[in-house]
Write an enzyme that holds these catalytic residues in place. Structure first.
Site, mmCIF file in Angstrom:
data_model
loop_
_atom_site.group_PDB
_atom_site.id
_atom_site.type_symbol
_atom_site.label_atom_id
_atom_site.label_comp_id
_atom_site.label_asym_id
_atom_site.label_seq_id
_atom_site.Cartn_x
_atom_site.Cartn_y
_atom_site.Cartn_z
ATOM 1 C CB CYS A 1 -0.937 0.013 1.201
ATOM 2 S SG CYS A 1 -1.945 -1.454 1.318
ATOM 3 C CG HIS B 1 -2.993 3.406 2.753
ATOM 4 N ND1 HIS B 1 -3.491 3.159 1.501
ATOM 5 C CD2 HIS B 1 -3.144 2.253 3.466
ATOM 6 C CE1 HIS B 1 -3.902 1.898 1.447
ATOM 7 N NE2 HIS B 1 -3.704 1.335 2.623
ATOM 8 C CG ASN C 1 -6.738 -0.686 1.863
ATOM 9 O OD1 ASN C 1 -6.059 -0.287 0.911
ATOM 10 N ND2 ASN C 1 -6.215 -1.233 2.949
#
Ligand code: UT7
Length: 324
Positions: free
Chosen positions: A112, A251, A281
């Site tokens: 990520c 994030h 996500n």
């Protein structure tokens, strides 16, 4: 010379998976997901839609918005952990399809954190004078790794892609950054490829499945701490205070993680961008899409100081202070 953002773009697949849909698939509820994670819906790629397809759409928008020609791009860096092919890489597929005829290409994998890592790598090539124009992309189809019988993880993920074109600039651009890793925490997030430990098999219901697994609460604690610490460090090292930052683009894993980090930093919620409620996500696409949405909505403008901060599997983290 620093890397300055001159064009952004993003793409989200058409199909939407809502909390109501998930209620029919696993033992969960809209109430639990909204309260504990803050996600309402996510976009899911079609079965025949892959990381490179989404990357091409986002990247071609970013190039168009930058005013450059495809032939002006010197390097394409694509961050992904869900490439449809091990080789050719997504960046090479993009290089071919978008006719980036003068561009080198390579993929970046730091889960990520990847889009932020790509921005930091791009800055090195631009700062050294090696390249002038670099295209960075974050694209992921985590839905293809998701175990839709595991309620603790299947509610989290969505698919998407975001991209940015960077150019060498004497004014503004990347003015601070940090990247880091803690391999000892690697056990907290895993997607096996060939190798399966006994633990990996147990965590996947006794099967060798190539699916995502995470120790959510360990990652949660790490994420809140590292996002706040890393953002503060790069801003202060660059000679500013956190109050002088106009926007933080973190994030997008969980609204509570973002809120926790914002609280630690002592900054108001309005200065922290979130879209996780609509996107879930999206791994390395999260920061990329969030950045492109901020630009599109006019939430960040020329001269603003913006922090991009990511964390993820590895464990890895990275943060960048950029003057738009
Ligand atoms: O992108 C990088 C990686 N990802 C992340 O950063 C995510 C980080 N972690 C998180 O966001 C959170 O830890 C989760 C959202 C994954 C989990 O939230 P949590 O508040 O840490 O919940 P938990 O895992 O401690 O579980 C609490 C309870 C458990 O029940 P018991 O044992 O207390 O009876 C779970 O079984 O919630 C239960 N639970 C659920 N209940 C309804 C777990 N998932 C669900 C669900 N629906 N989907």
């Amino acid at each position: 010379m620093n890397a300055k953002i001159i064009g952004t773009g993003f793409y989200l697949p058409e199909r939407i998976l809502t909390n109501a849909d998930l209620e029919k698939m696993v033992d969960t509820s809209d109430e639990w997901i909204t309260r504990r994670v803050g996600i309402k819906e996510r976009h899911i790629a079609r079965d025949d839609e892959y990381a490179s397809d989404m990357a091409c759409i986002a990247a071609s928008k970013a190039i168009k918005n930058s005013g450059l020609l495809p032939s002006d791009i010197d390097l394409v860096l694509c961050s992904t952990i869900s490439a449809e092919m091990i080789t050719p890489t997504v960046s090479c597929i993009v290089q071919k399809k978008l006719e980036l005829v003068n561009s080198a290409a390579m993929d970046v994998n730091s889960a990520c954190t990847g889009f932020v890592s790509s921005l930091i790598v791009a800055q090195q090539f631009i700062k050294s004078g090696t390249y002038k124009n670099v295209l960075i992309i974050g694209t992921d189809t985590l839905s293809k790794y998701t175990d839709y019988t595991d309620r603790s993880s299947c509610i989290l993920f969505g698919d998407g892609a975001g991209a940015a074109v960077l150019t060498a600039s004497e004014k503004g651009g990347v003015i601070g950054f940090e990247m880091g890793s803690d391999g000892s925490g690697g056990k907290h997030i895993s997607i096996p490829n060939f190798k399966y430990t006994e633990e990996d098999i147990e965590r996947r219901g006794g099967e060798k499945k190539r699916t995502f697994w995470m120790d959510g609460s360990e990652v949660f604690k790490f994420a809140v701490r590292i996002m706040a610490e890393s953002s503060k460090r790069i801003v202060e090292n660059a000679g500013f205070s956190i109050d002088e930052v106009d926007m933080i683009i973190p994030h997008q894993a969980n609204v509570r993680i973002v809120d926790g980090a914002a609280k630690r930093l002592g900054i108001p919620k309005e200065k922290v961008f979130t879209n996780v409620e609509r996107t879930g996500n999206m791994s390395s696409a999260s920061v990329a899409v969030a950045l492109a949405e901020c630009v599109e909505k006019g939430l960040i403008k020329e001269g603003d100081k913006v922090v991009l901060v990511g964390f993820g599997g590895g464990l890895t983290w990275g943060s960048v202070l950029i003057e738009m």
